[in-house]
Design a protein around this motif. Sequence first.
Motif, PDB file in Angstrom:
ATOM      1  N   UNK A   5       0.850  -1.191   0.000  1.00  0.00           N
ATOM      2  CA  UNK A   5       0.000   0.000   0.000  1.00  0.00           C
ATOM      3  C   UNK A   5       0.886   1.241   0.000  1.00  0.00           C
ATOM      4  N   UNK A   6       0.765   2.040  -1.057  1.00  0.00           N
ATOM      5  CA  UNK A   6       1.524   3.277  -1.161  1.00  0.00           C
ATOM      6  C   UNK A   6       0.763   4.421  -0.511  1.00  0.00           C
ATOM      7  N   UNK A   7       1.519   5.409  -0.066  1.00  0.00           N
ATOM      8  CA  UNK A   7       0.921   6.628   0.479  1.00  0.00           C
ATOM      9  C   UNK A   7       1.909   7.773   0.292  1.00  0.00           C
ATOM     10  N   UNK A  20       7.276   9.471  -0.528  1.00  0.00           N
ATOM     11  CA  UNK A  20       6.317   8.391  -0.676  1.00  0.00           C
ATOM     12  C   UNK A  20       6.692   7.251   0.270  1.00  0.00           C
ATOM     13  N   UNK A  21       5.693   6.528   0.701  1.00  0.00           N
ATOM     14  CA  UNK A  21       5.896   5.339   1.522  1.00  0.00           C
ATOM     15  C   UNK A  21       5.147   4.176   0.902  1.00  0.00           C
ATOM     16  N   UNK A  94       2.686   6.642  -8.996  1.00  0.00           N
ATOM     17  CA  UNK A  94       3.858   5.920  -8.527  1.00  0.00           C
ATOM     18  C   UNK A  94       3.425   4.613  -7.870  1.00  0.00           C
ATOM     19  N   UNK A  95       4.094   3.544  -8.269  1.00  0.00           N
ATOM     20  CA  UNK A  95       3.787   2.210  -7.772  1.00  0.00           C
ATOM     21  C   UNK A  95       4.998   1.616  -7.069  1.00  0.00           C
ATOM     22  N   UNK A  96       4.761   0.954  -5.956  1.00  0.00           N
ATOM     23  CA  UNK A  96       5.830   0.152  -5.392  1.00  0.00           C
ATOM     24  C   UNK A  96       5.597  -1.304  -5.805  1.00  0.00           C
ATOM     25  N   UNK A 118       1.608  -2.516  -5.638  1.00  0.00           N
ATOM     26  CA  UNK A 118       0.628  -1.713  -4.934  1.00  0.00           C
ATOM     27  C   UNK A 118      -0.367  -1.108  -5.912  1.00  0.00           C
ATOM     28  N   UNK A 119      -1.314  -0.364  -5.358  1.00  0.00           N
ATOM     29  CA  UNK A 119      -2.374   0.217  -6.185  1.00  0.00           C
ATOM     30  C   UNK A 119      -1.967   1.560  -6.779  1.00  0.00           C
ATOM     31  N   UNK A 120      -0.880   2.127  -6.285  1.00  0.00           N
ATOM     32  CA  UNK A 120      -0.367   3.380  -6.825  1.00  0.00           C
ATOM     33  C   UNK A 120      -0.813   4.596  -6.046  1.00  0.00           C
ATOM     34  N   UNK A 121      -0.004   5.634  -6.125  1.00  0.00           N
ATOM     35  CA  UNK A 121      -0.340   6.915  -5.509  1.00  0.00           C
ATOM     36  C   UNK A 121       0.028   8.026  -6.493  1.00  0.00           C
ATOM     37  N   UNK A 122      -0.860   8.995  -6.617  1.00  0.00           N
ATOM     38  CA  UNK A 122      -0.704  10.043  -7.620  1.00  0.00           C
ATOM     39  C   UNK A 122       0.243  11.133  -7.125  1.00  0.00           C
TER      40      UNK A 122
END
Length: 127
Positions: A5-7, A20-21, A94-96, A118-122
């Motif tokens: 899970x990205x954040x 980002x994490x 961005x995806x981890x 992960x689902x990605x974070x914008x």
Amino acid sequence: QVQLVESGGGLVQAGGSLGLSCTASGGTFSDLSMGWFRQAPGKEREFVSHISWSGSRTYYGDSVKGRFTISRDNAKNTLYLRMNSLKPEDAAVYYCAATQKVYTRDAVAKSLIYDYWGQGTQVTVSS
């Protein structure tokens, strides 16, 4: 099954910084080599960075080298990406990603070698 899970994504001005994490669960984080990729609208997924399971080896894509820093905290099951001197062209989702195998420097830039995503974070960068 590993879940990622990205954040930390958001809007930042050009020249600014963002962190980002990526938190992992469902597996042994210290067994995983981790990567960051990004994808902008209409473009292919692009390799950003990779870090080995121990953190001793890191690799970066040419477009982010010297500006981004990847790190990990195995005790917290968390992967990080520190992004400095952001440019409008850094805007993307961005995806981890994680893999349980060890690959060469060239191989880690290929999205196909990663087993979990992960689902990605914008990340949006305003000019």
